[in-house]
Design a protein around this motif. Structure first.
Motif, mmCIF file in Angstrom:
data_model
loop_
_atom_site.group_PDB
_atom_site.id
_atom_site.type_symbol
_atom_site.label_atom_id
_atom_site.label_comp_id
_atom_site.label_asym_id
_atom_site.label_seq_id
_atom_site.Cartn_x
_atom_site.Cartn_y
_atom_site.Cartn_z
ATOM 1 N N PHE A 455 0.768 -0.808 -0.271
ATOM 2 C CA PHE A 455 -0.581 0.221 0.095
ATOM 3 C C PHE A 455 0.719 1.334 -0.137
ATOM 4 O O PHE A 455 0.337 2.334 -1.028
ATOM 5 N N THR A 459 0.825 4.551 -2.611
ATOM 6 C CA THR A 459 0.575 5.800 -2.014
ATOM 7 C C THR A 459 1.584 6.006 -3.462
ATOM 8 O O THR A 459 1.440 7.587 -4.032
ATOM 9 N N HIS A 610 -6.142 -0.433 -6.895
ATOM 10 C CA HIS A 610 -7.091 -1.359 -6.293
ATOM 11 C C HIS A 610 -7.208 -2.806 -6.618
ATOM 12 O O HIS A 610 -7.366 -2.686 -6.105
ATOM 13 N N SER A 613 -4.260 -5.015 -5.525
ATOM 14 C CA SER A 613 -4.201 -5.122 -4.131
ATOM 15 C C SER A 613 -5.469 -6.002 -3.971
ATOM 16 O O SER A 613 -5.652 -7.356 -3.299
ATOM 17 N N PHE A 644 -5.266 2.632 3.439
ATOM 18 C CA PHE A 644 -4.859 3.653 1.788
ATOM 19 C C PHE A 644 -6.418 3.853 0.776
ATOM 20 O O PHE A 644 -5.541 5.019 0.210
#
Length: 976
Positions: A455, A459, A610, A613, A644
């Motif tokens: 994460f 970022t 996303h 993830s 996140f």
């Protein structure tokens, strides 16, 4: 001199007597000439009459023709004006009397006199006058005498005898077809016995051709005779014309001599100066043209040099300028005939190079080490690439960046997993080859640290993408702003065009009138007008370059004469200064759409992170790993994912639902497992609960106290001070003592776990509310089955359900009821207004618990009621006093009080004994009525009064019941 008969005008008479002349018939005055047989063979035309009338040399050879005549007609008509020779011609053969012979009038024709035309003359005279007036007004054309008409008709008839082949404009004997048509070879053949016949035919052909020649000569002579006067007049005036020409020639010679002297003295020098000036200007133009050609010749090496330093915009501008120069100023130069196509191919090559360069830049930018650095990689290079791509209308370059984002996102996760696995000694990478299998071998702390690392990398990855895309969008907006400024400038120029045209007109007028411009304008006005006009023309994006045909100044350079591009300086948000040219032919709609697509690409970057993830989570959740997490671990995971998600929303400005949906799905599974575990735990506790008062550990008291302070949270781990504290007998809640069982203590802890889980994972509030309602309902129903339903007898093995068990159960229910409003308020603060309807579950639960408590109280009263019914039904009013029945009742009442006094509050104990006392009075009253004992002051009455006094004394002697109003007078029947 000779003219065609078809072009001769119809002769008209100019005399007034023409109105009274009768037009004579040409067929009567002139006997038509008989056509001679055509000896030239004709091709059959299909006409049978022509075939039948064809001449025969055998039949016609002895006839007399004009060819037998011995007179040379051309010689006789050499001077047509001599009438004597004409007379000699006719009288030579036919005699002298031919001309003087008088024709006898015809008896069939009437004598016509002038009176016959009187009526006609009266009618035509007015018309004649009108005609004469018209002739005087409109000059009539030159006409011939009407009599010439007859001559013309005669000549036309003669010429019709000549074959048409001689009249063709393309008549030439060199043509074999024409030659054979005029002189057929068959007439000159000498073979066989046809020699005499062929000779005669040849002779006849010769005569016929001579006849045609005579006809033509006659007509030519006739035409000459018509124009003889003019001819002879021209000949007589020829000498006078020669004199005029000689004098004119002398005058012209003299004039030329004078002009030559004037030219040498006055004009030659000035013209030479002008010629040399023009030559000088032409040389300057040629020099500038050669300089321009030399500059253009260096275009390709310069472009290669610019490309070596990745200056794509400069190379494209140079190519565009060179193309413009080739089309405008160097058009037609033979040595540059292939340069245009070469530059086009070079431009296509630059397109491919820019796309490849942008792809390389995107790869290098996204694959940099993901440290805490969000600076843009080589911003000047990026700006140059974007400008070049926009200039070439390659508006889909952002798709390349999007593809690189997907690949980089995959590599980030892969690299993080590899780095983490390499640091864990327990995982043997040689045995477990696949990364997914290696990842599944991690425990939760290791996997949690890995997810946190991913994460954090994502970022930084999104921040870099945002910085790069913002730079690209800023370039697009700068071009859009430049377009808007150009439109505003064009509007300003159009508004000022009328003013400029007015100034130019006034200047031209004053110059034409011979005035100096400085006389008309002030010295301060003229420069401003000129400067304004010059600046407007120079800044106009549509201004044409100076023509190559005009006179060039020595200081005229290539840039000023060949390029139309205007540039303006702009600065990107990163501080990079750049020049924006006007030749980017992109519409505002295209630029706005491109800016929106770039912004959408940032949203896609968030979605990509996303999605990757989610796949990472699903790969770990295949073996049920996430479902096995405890509440603390799942809360930590949920908080990490929520953080996140919020970070990505803050960076990209839009919510991505894939990871949130995966979190919600896992949260739902967690809620189901969480609820099932606690419900199972509660079920086991209830099944093993013996319904005896339990001691309250200090941690539970602390837990209750924290709730009283307004904080619903689980206590921290036990400390040494907490362990030293002894358990208490009662649970103190808001100053009230609650005797409770161990199951209820744990139930309170479970309820607080539900509430804290809602705080940690707000997205599961509604699910948790439903599950908690189900748990509270389950406890209520199950405790009712075990205590009121006596299920504990079989489940736990209790011998009987005592009043103490019932009172303890009631007090436990009252403790839960005390916390239901607190729980309701906790959930209400975390629900959306549209979800407040779910709070009705707590109202239903509250009602169910109160009903349950009321049933327990009724059960306690019922127990005593059955005891009173059993004992008082055997009651007899007799000595001794107090009777055994009343002593037994008081004993049971004392046991009841002893069982519930420490469990229930004093108010509830009093209310319960009031209800028990009411039941006692009812049964006693019924028994006294049955025994016919009345309140009459008799012995029986006295015995009953003594027993009741004993009962009252014993009951009021119990703790907490001394002030109880028993109202025992109600046992007696009221007298009516």
């Amino acid at each position: 001199m000779a003219s065609s008969h078809s072009s001769s005008p119809v002769p008209q008479s100019n005399s007034s007597d023409a109105f009274f002349k009768k037009e004579t018939d040409t067929t009567k005055r002139f006997r038509p000439l008989q056509s001679l047989p055509d000896v030239c063979p004709k091709e059959p035309t299909g006409d049978s009459s022509n075939l039948c009338d064809s001449p025969s040399l055998v039949a016609d050879q002895h006839r007399w023709t004009i060819y037998h005549s011995k007179v040379n007609l051309p010689a006789a008509l050499n001077d047509p004006r001599l009438a004597k020779r004409e007379s000699d011609f006719f009288t030579k053969t036919w005699g002298v009397d031919f001309v003087d012979t008088e024709v006898t009038p015809s008896f069939y024709l009437p004598q016509i006199t002038k009176e016959h035309f009187a009526l006609y003359q009266q009618e035509i005279t007015p018309r004649e006058k009108i005609h004469e007036r018209c002739k005087n007004i409109c000059t009539p054309k030159d006409t011939f005498d009407r009599t010439l008409l007859h001559t013309h008709d005669k000549s036309r008839t003669d010429l019709e005898q000549v074959p048409k082949i001689f009249m063709k404009p393309d008549f030439a004997l060199e043509d074999s077809l024409t030659f054979n048509a005029v002189l057929p070879w068959s007439h000159f053949s000498t073979a066989g016995g046809k020699g005499n016949r062929d000779a005669a035919s040849s002779k006849l052909l010769q005569e016929k051709l001579s006849h045609y020649l005579d006809i033509v000569e006659v007509n030519i002579a006739h035409q000459i005779s018509l124009r003889s006067e003019a001819f002879f007049h021209a000949m007589t005036s020829q000498h006078e014309l020669q004199d005029y020409l000689r004098k004119t020639s002398q005058a012209v010679k003299l004039l030329r001599e004078k002009i030559s002297k004037i030219d040498k003295v006055m004009c030659e020098g000035s013209l030479r100066v002008l010629r040399l000036s023009l030559t000088r200007n032409n040389c300057i133009k040629a020099y500038n043209k050669l300089k321009l050609m030399a500059t253009v010749h260096q275009t390709q090496p310069t472009v290669q040099l610019l490309l070596s330093t990745s200056e794509f915009v400069g190379a494209l501008d140079l190519i565009a300028t060179t193309q413009e120069v080739l089309q405008q100023e160097l058009q037609g130069i033979h040595s540059f005939r292939h340069l245009g196509s070469q530059l086009c191919e070079l431009e296509k090559l630059i397109d491919k190079m820019m796309i490849a360069e942008f792809s390389t830049y995107a790869r290098n930018d996204l694959n940099r080490p993901l440290e805490d650095d969000c600076q843009i990689l080589e911003e000047e290079r990026l700006v140059s690439l974007v400008f070049g791509l926009l200039k070439q209308r390659k508006l889909n370059f952002y798709e390349i960046y999007g593809d690189e984002m997907i690949v980089t996102a995959k590599n980030i996760i892969k690299q993080c997993v590899v780095n983490t696995v390499s640091q864990i000694e327990e995982i043997d990478t040689e045995v477990v080859v696949k990364l997914a299998d290696q990842m599944r071998m991690m425990n939760f702390p290791q996997w949690f640290d890995l997810l946190k690392n991913i994460f954090s990398k994502f970022t930084i990855f999104l921040k870099r993408i945002k910085a790069t895309l913002n730079t690209i969008r800023s370039v697009v907006f700068l071009v859009l702003d430049k377009n808007q400024k150009n439109r505003d400038l064009e509007d300003t120029l159009q508004k000022n065009s009328a003013k400029d045209s007015t100034v130019d007109t006034e200047v031209a007028y004053l110059t034409h009138e011979g005035m100096f411009i400085s006389d008309a304008f002030g010295e301060g006005d003229l420069p401003s007008v000129a400067a304004d006009t010059t600046s407007q023309r120079n800044t106009s994006p549509n201004s044409e370059p100076c023509s190559s045909d005009s006179v060039s100044e020595p200081e005229c350079t290539t840039d000023s004469s060949s390029s139309k591009e205007q540039t303006s300086s702009s600065v990107t948000p990163g501080g990079v200064e750049m020049m924006i040219s006007d030749d980017m032919k992109l519409t505002d709609l295209e630029l706005v759409r491109l800016a929106n697509n770039i912004q959408e690409l940032l949203y896609n970057a968030s979605d990509i992170c996303h999605d990757r993830s989610v796949k990472f989570l699903m790969a770990r959740a295949k073996d049920g790993f996430l479902e096995k997490l405890n509440s603390n671990e799942f809360v930590a995971l949920s908080r990490l994912m929520e953080g996140f998600i919020l970070d990505t929303e803050q960076i990209c400005g839009r919510k991505s639902m894939s990871l949130r949906g995966a979190l919600q799905s896992q949260a739902n599974r967690f809620v189901n497992r969480f609820h099932e575990e606690r419900k199972t735990k509660l079920s086991l506790l209830l099944d093993n609960e013996r319904w005896k008062q339990a001691e309250v550990p200090a941690e539970f008291q602390d837990l209750v106290d924290s709730v009283s302070d307004g904080r619903i949270s689980l206590p921290e781990k036990k400390t040494a001070a907490t362990e030293e504290r002894k358990p208490a007998e009662f649970l103190i809640v808001d100053g009230q003592k609650y005797a409770t069982v161990g199951t209820v203590l744990l139930l309170i802890r479970i309820i607080l776990e539900y509430c804290q889980c809602v705080d940690n994972i707000p997205s599961i509030t509604t699910d948790m509310l439903t599950r908690l309602s189900d748990l509270l309902k389950y406890f209520n129903s199950r405790s009712c089955q075990l205590v009121l339903g006596a299920g504990a007898l079989q489940v736990v093995g209790l011998k009987t359900i005592t009043t103490k068990n019932l009172a303890l159960s009631s007090r436990c229910l009252q403790l839960i009821v005390h916390y239901i409003p607190i729980i309701r308020a906790h959930f209400e603060a975390r629900l959306q207004p549209k979800q407040f309807s779910m709070l009705r579950h707590f109202d239903h639960i509250m009602k169910d618990y109160h009903d349950h408590i009321a049933e327990i109280s009724a059960k306690l009263v019922a127990i005593m009621d059955s005891l009173f019914d059993k004992l008082l039904s055997k009651y007899e009013v007799k000595a001794p006093v107090p009777s055994a029945c009343f002593r037994n009742i008081c004993k049971q009442m004392a046991k009841m009080h002893e069982a519930i006094y420490d469990l229930l509050p004093e108010e509830q104990t009093q209310m319960l004994f009031l209800r028990i006392n009411a039941s006692y009075k009812l049964h006693l009253k019924r028994q006294l009525a049955h025994l016919n004992v009345v309140n009459d002051g008799g012995p029986l009455n006295g015995l009953v009064t003594s027993d009741v006094a004993f009962y009252t004394g014993n009951l009021q002697a119990l703790k907490g019941l001394n002030n109880l109003d028993l109202n025992m007078a109600e046992i007696w029947e009221q007298k009516r």
